[in-house]
Design a protein around this motif. Structure first.
Motif, PDB file in Angstrom:
ATOM      1  N   ASN A  96       0.816  -1.211   0.000  1.00 16.64           N
ATOM      2  CA  ASN A  96       0.000   0.000   0.000  1.00 16.64           C
ATOM      3  C   ASN A  96       0.858   1.273   0.000  1.00 16.64           C
ATOM      4  OD1 ASN A  96      -2.767   1.031   0.241  1.00 16.64           O
ATOM      5  ND2 ASN A  96      -2.117   1.794   2.244  1.00 16.64           N
ATOM      6  N   GLY A  97       2.106   1.128  -0.400  1.00 15.32           N
ATOM      7  CA  GLY A  97       3.032   2.256  -0.323  1.00 15.32           C
ATOM      8  C   GLY A  97       2.627   3.461  -1.154  1.00 15.32           C
ATOM      9  N   LYS A  98       1.913   3.209  -2.253  1.00 23.77           N
ATOM     10  CA  LYS A  98       1.536   4.366  -3.093  1.00 23.77           C
ATOM     11  C   LYS A  98       0.528   5.248  -2.369  1.00 23.77           C
ATOM     12  CE  LYS A  98       2.785   3.047  -7.700  1.00 23.77           C
ATOM     13  NZ  LYS A  98       2.448   2.464  -8.981  1.00 23.77           N
ATOM     14  N   ARG A  99      -0.453   4.602  -1.702  1.00 19.51           N
ATOM     15  CA  ARG A  99      -1.413   5.426  -0.938  1.00 19.51           C
ATOM     16  C   ARG A  99      -0.673   6.158   0.194  1.00 19.51           C
ATOM     17  NH1 ARG A  99      -4.808   0.827  -1.246  1.00 19.51           N
ATOM     18  NH2 ARG A  99      -6.508   1.082  -2.729  1.00 19.51           N
ATOM     19  N   ALA A 100       0.245   5.451   0.843  1.00 24.20           N
ATOM     20  CA  ALA A 100       0.992   6.073   1.945  1.00 24.20           C
ATOM     21  C   ALA A 100       1.759   7.298   1.446  1.00 24.20           C
ATOM     22  CB  ALA A 100       1.942   5.052   2.566  1.00 24.20           C
ATOM     23  N   LYS A 101       2.337   7.170   0.273  1.00 25.52           N
ATOM     24  CA  LYS A 101       3.098   8.292  -0.302  1.00 25.52           C
ATOM     25  C   LYS A 101       2.176   9.494  -0.541  1.00 25.52           C
ATOM     26  CE  LYS A 101       6.927   9.762  -2.366  1.00 25.52           C
ATOM     27  NZ  LYS A 101       8.235   9.751  -1.764  1.00 25.52           N
ATOM     28  N   GLN A 102       0.955   9.185  -1.030  1.00 26.07           N
ATOM     29  CA  GLN A 102      -0.013  10.268  -1.261  1.00 26.07           C
ATOM     30  C   GLN A 102      -0.389  10.955   0.052  1.00 26.07           C
ATOM     31  OE1 GLN A 102      -2.887   7.678  -3.395  1.00 26.07           O
ATOM     32  NE2 GLN A 102      -3.016   9.354  -4.868  1.00 26.07           N
TER      33      GLN A 102
END
Ligand code: NGF
Length: 288
Positions: free
Chosen positions: A209-215
C-alpha cells in the motif's frame, strides 16, 4: 532516507528457510511496482526475532545484492544478545547499508542506563548511523523526551522509528529535534504523524500500500489534510481487513495474488487456512 520506507517482508519456505528467489521478488515489487523510497530490513515485519544469526546475514546480503544503491537501506540489527547486535552492525556496515537501527532491548525490564549502554556499546564498535527503534507495545519500553535527548547526545544516533500512538511525545520530539530523522511506525496513524512534520514512515503495509501512503504523506506536507484523510480512510479499511485476517500472513498472501513468490511465515506464526486465503482474494480485489 526520507519518505515511505517499506519494512520488508521476507519469503520463507515450508521448512522455514529463506526463499532467495521469493525475497528478490518481494524487493522488486517494492522497488518497481510500489516504488518505495527505501527499505527497512529485518524488522518485525521481516520476522527478525524468529531468525538465526545466519539467516539474518543471508537476508541482509541478498537485499543489498538486489538493491545495490537504488534506494537507501536501513538494517535492523537489534538483539538481546549484544554481541550479536555488534556482529550484525559490523556485517551490514561492511555490506554498505546506509544506516543501522536497533530495537530497544526488551523482555527483562532494563532501566534507562542499561538501554543507553546498549546503544552506545553497539555504536562504539561500528562507523555507521543509528535509528533507534521504539515500539513500546511490543517491548514494554517507554522513553521520555529527556531520555530520547540523552540518547541523541551520541552523534551517531540520527533518528528514531517511532511506533507509538503518543502524538504529544511525537510533537515534542519534532519540536526539540528539528534535525533528527523521525519516522512514524504505525501505518494506520500516518496522517496525524505527517501533520506533525515527520521525515518519513517505516511500515509493513507499505510493501503493498506504499503508493497510498506516499499520497498521504505528500498531501499532508502540502497542507491538503482533508484529501489526505480520504486516502487514510481507504488505507485504514485495507489495514483493518489485513489485521483481522493475520498481519504478516495476509500481506504475504496479498503479494502472492500479485504474482510475487512471498512464501509463508516462520513458526510459530500460523499459515493461512483456505478461508483466510479466500479473504485475501477479497482484500486484493477491493484494494489492489
Ligand atoms: O508490525 C508491526 C508491529 N509494526 C509495523 C512497523 O511499525 C514495524 C507497522 O507497520 C515494522 O514493520 C518492522 O519493524 O518491520 C504495523 O505492521 C502496521 O502499522 C499495522 O499495524 O507492531
Amino acid at each position: 532516507m526520507k519518505g515511505i520506507i517499506s519494512a520488508l517482508l521476507c519469503s520463507f519456505d515450508e521448512h522455514g528457510q529463506v526463499n532467495e528467489k521469493g525475497l528478490r521478488d518481494i524487493i522488486r515489487y517494492n522497488l518497481d511496482t510500489v516504488q518505495v523510497d527505501g527499505l527497512y530490513v529485518n524488522g518485525s515485519s521481516g520476522e527478525n526475532f524468529l531468525l538465526t544469526t545466519a539467516q539474518k546475514k543471508q537476508i541482509f546480503t541478498i537485499v543489498k545484492d538486489e538493491v545495490q544503491s537504488d534506494v537507501p537501506l536501513i538494517a535492523q540489527i537489534g538483539s538481546l544478545i549484544i554481541e550479536e547486535a555488534i556482529e550484525l552492525a559490523k556485517f551490514v556496515t561492511n555490506l554498505g547499508y546506509d544506516a543501522i537501527s536497533a530495537v530497544t532491548p526488551f523482555y527483562y525490564k532494563f532501566d534507562f542506563e542499561e538501554i543507553k549502554h546498549y546503544y552506545n556499546t553497539i555504536l562504539e564498535h561500528v562507523e555507521n548511523k543509528m535509528i533507534i527503534y521504539s515500539i513500546p507495545a511490543l517491548t514494554g519500553v517507554n522513553m521520555s523526551l529527556d531520555q530520547f535527548s540523552e540518547l541523541f547526545d551520541n552523534k551517531k544516533i540520527i533518528g528514531v522509528k517511532f511506533t507509538a500512538p503518543d502524538f504529544y511525545l511525537l510533537e515534542r520530539l519534532r519540536h526539540r529535534f528539528p534535525d533528527h530523522l523521525i519516522y512514524s511506525g504505525f501505518d494506520e496513524m500516518l496522517l496525524p504523524a505527517a501533520v506533525l512534520n515527520i521525515d518519513g514512515a517505516i511500515g509493513s503495509t507499505f510493501n503493498l500500500n506504499g503508493k497510498r501512503a506516499k499520497q498521504i504523506l505528500t498531501l499532508a506536507q502540502q497542507g491538503h489534510i482533508m484529501e489526505a484523510l480520504a486516502i487514510q480512510k481507504e488505507t485504514n479499511d485495507f489495514i483493518s481487513a489485513v489485521l483481522d485476517n493475520g498481519l504478516y500472513q495476509t500481506l504475504k498472501e496479498l503479494l502472492v495474488t500479485q504474482g510475487v513468490d512471498a512464501g509463508i511465515c516462520r513458526q510459530p506464526l500460523k499459515t493461512l487456512t483456505a478461508n483466510g486465503k479466500g479473504i485475501v482474494l477479497d482484500i486484493a480485489n477491493k484494494y489492489l
